[in-house]
Enzyme design. Structure first.
Site, short mmCIF file in Angstrom:
data_model
loop_
_atom_site.label_atom_id
_atom_site.label_comp_id
_atom_site.label_asym_id
_atom_site.label_seq_id
_atom_site.Cartn_x
_atom_site.Cartn_y
_atom_site.Cartn_z
N SER A 1 25.38 -30.63 -32.41
CA SER A 1 26.08 -31.85 -31.54
C SER A 1 26.09 -31.50 -30.02
O SER A 1 27.32 -31.85 -29.48
CB SER A 1 27.52 -31.79 -32.16
N ARG A 2 25.08 -30.75 -29.35
CA ARG A 2 24.96 -30.70 -28.25
C ARG A 2 25.80 -29.59 -27.28
O ARG A 2 26.10 -29.66 -26.16
CB ARG A 2 24.83 -31.98 -27.35
N LEU A 3 26.57 -29.04 -28.16
CA LEU A 3 27.53 -28.02 -27.88
C LEU A 3 26.95 -26.48 -27.61
O LEU A 3 26.97 -25.51 -28.24
CB LEU A 3 28.83 -27.86 -28.94
#
Length: 539
Positions: free
Chosen positions: A517-519
């Site tokens: 999730s692009r974290l």
């Protein structure tokens, strides 16, 4: 998105980053399947520094091919051939090729089957990554095409996939029972037709069609008629439910006429076709996204006899793509990285030691070109320039590479000593950014490294006046040839004054690890009087 390289510099990295066939056999069985007769340069650490003695790793040669991802095979397929320039075989020619291969040319059926299965497995792994296409069902017929499928399942298992096999009409021939034993020893499940769901996309991401080969005649009989229909229905389910399941056919799609193709228009429409030796005429009717050729053992005598025009296999690749790669919507391309969390309490307080840990991980993972790094420089005009270079040593004093002192990067560094490095290790979802000032290494250090290189590389460094305009490649070859003759006596080749090393002394490190999730994790080291301060940046 990958973080920017440097605080004011933007760079896009692009890596411009097989096999064989078995030939199907000469006779049809009672179930109408095809049968065969059962007969680097070294990574050099600077000798000084707290890392102690020189540490050398053997590395593979640097090339422009894109480093494959952890879930992809190492040999990426980059050669794209024009389908109109390729030879296609009719059924008689394909059978005759088999006769020659397994007659005067001395190939055995199990050799060809093994090579065919490896070809198909490699093509599948090149296109369909493990994260999205892990569960594979191989549907095998009783003949050679089914044997190829059994070999495919074994190789896919070793590639990291989770294969299942449906093999409803087994044969008692030792070759096939041996293949089954091999799969059972790996714990690969065998499923009956009744075990399979009607909608195969419920349980499987990839369906390997290994039922019938080019010797097939007549109408498929039970249970293969039902299995073929399930593959047809699978495509209908996919259209409705948008499931990502795909079909890969071996040599020809099962149920197709070997020359005329899907004559009724209601047969299997595979997403991938892996032709073997040479494509069969029906392959001209293939409309899927991925057509590959395997069979990298065809000798010149067969090429000449049948006047074959076959594509070249790149490097050590076991397969080659035929036709253009499918068009891709670049805006929809994204990777949902899955990595262990990278937390502050796990980070070494010394960025050099942290880099050493990650570099050791890359070496242990066997990733290609772990010492390749993007070097970004800017001259007095402030315009950034990037290129890939090779790290040749690092210690507490910095990171070292070698180049021509007349190159553009050297000119930039003479005007602006600030630069940045970027290591990108795709297979581990990691990258490291390093920024700092650059100085030339000592002449003694450059001299030592220059003479540690192969003589061909030494001559090449002299022959190439890097970044200058030359009239053509022949000019470069002539320069090299002249120098090769000049130094043919084996005497020491003098290092040119215009060639040597640079060392970047770090003033900033960022260790980046991709997450879902692009974290992403971004842990940075900033210099302070007492050492280095570690801070986390938002992704």
């Amino acid at each position: 998105m990958l973080p920017l390289l440097g605080k004011t510099k933007t760079m896009i990295l692009t890596y411009s980053s097989s096999f064989t066939t078995r030939l199907l056999a000469l006779h049809s069985t009672s179930t109408s399947t095809s049968t065969r007769p059962t007969s680097s340069p070294l990574l050099h650490r600077s000798p000084q520094g707290f890392f102690g003695s020189i540490l050398r790793y053997k590395l593979r040669g640097y090339c422009s091919s894109r480093v494959n991802r952890g879930e992809f095979m190492a040999n990426n397929i980059k050669v794209v051939q024009n389908p109109d320039s390729i030879s296609y075989l009719n059924q008689r020619e394909a059978a005759e090729v088999d006769e020659i291969l397994m007659g005067p040319l001395g190939f055995s059926v199990d050799q060809l089957m093994e090579l065919a299965g490896l070809s198909v497995a490699t093509a599948i792994a090149e296109v369909y990554n493990l994260k999205d296409y892990n569960r594979v069902l191989t549907i095998c017929g009783p003949g050679n095409n089914g044997g190829d499928g059994l070999v495919v399942a074994r190789h896919l298992y070793h590639f990291g996939y989770k294969p299942f096999v449906c093999y409803p009409k087994r044969t008692a021939k030792p070759l096939y029972t041996g293949l089954v034993t091999q799969l059972e020893s790996l714990g690969i499940p065998f499923l009956s037709v009744d075990d399979l769901p009607m909608n195969l996309s419920e349980d499987f991401n990839i369906l390997v069609d290994a039922m019938f080969g080019f010797s097939f005649h007549g109408t498929p009989r039970a249970p293969f008629d039902d299995l073929i229909q399930r593959l047809v229905n699978l495509q209908n389910h996919n259209e409705i439910n948008k499931k990502p399941s795909v079909i890969a056919s071996i040599d020809i799609p099962s149920g197709w006429h070997v020359e005329e193709g899907d004559t009724n228009g209601d047969g299997i429409k595979p997403d991938m076709l892996v032709s073997l030796t040479a494509p069969k005429l029906c392959a001209k009717k293939f409309c899927g996204s991925h057509h590959f050729l395997g069979g990298r053992f065809v000798p010149p005598s067969i090429v000449d006899k049948f006047n074959l025009h076959l594509p070249s296999y790149p490097g050590s690749c076991m397969c080659v793509r035929i036709g253009k790669a499918p068009q891709i919507d670049i805006s929809s391309m994204r990777e949902n990285y899955i990595s262990p969390e990278f937390r502050e309490e796990e980070v070494d307080p010394d960025p050099f030691l942290q880099f050493q840990k990650w570099f050791d991980d890359v070496m242990a993972a066997g990733l290609k070109e772990p010492n390749a790094m993007a070097l970004c420089t800017a001259g007095k005009d402030g315009k950034p320039s990037s290129r890939m270079v090779l790290l040749k040593g690092f210690d507490k004093d910095g990171f070292v590479w070698y180049t021509n002192y007349g190159s553009r990067k050297a000119k930039d560094l003479s005007e602006n000593a600030n630069a940045s490095l970027l290591f990108y290790w795709d297979g581990l979802n990691r990258q490291v950014r390093i920024e700092g000032s650059v100085q030339k290494v000592s002449e003694e250090e450059s001299e030592h490294y220059f003479h540690s290189r192969p003589r061909g590389s030494q001559i090449g460094a002299i022959a190439s006046k890097q970044s200058t305009v030359i009239p053509g490649r022949d000019f470069l070859h002539q320069e090299y040839k002249d120098l090769e003759a000049k130094f043919s006596d084996g005497a020491l080749i003098p290092k040119p004054k215009y060639w040597g090393g640079y060392r970047l002394k770090p003033e900033f490190f960022e260790f980046w690890q991709g997450q879902t999730s692009r974290l992403h994790d971004r842990l940075c080291y900033f210099p302070e009087e007492s050492g280095w301060k570690i801070r986390r940046l938002a992704p």
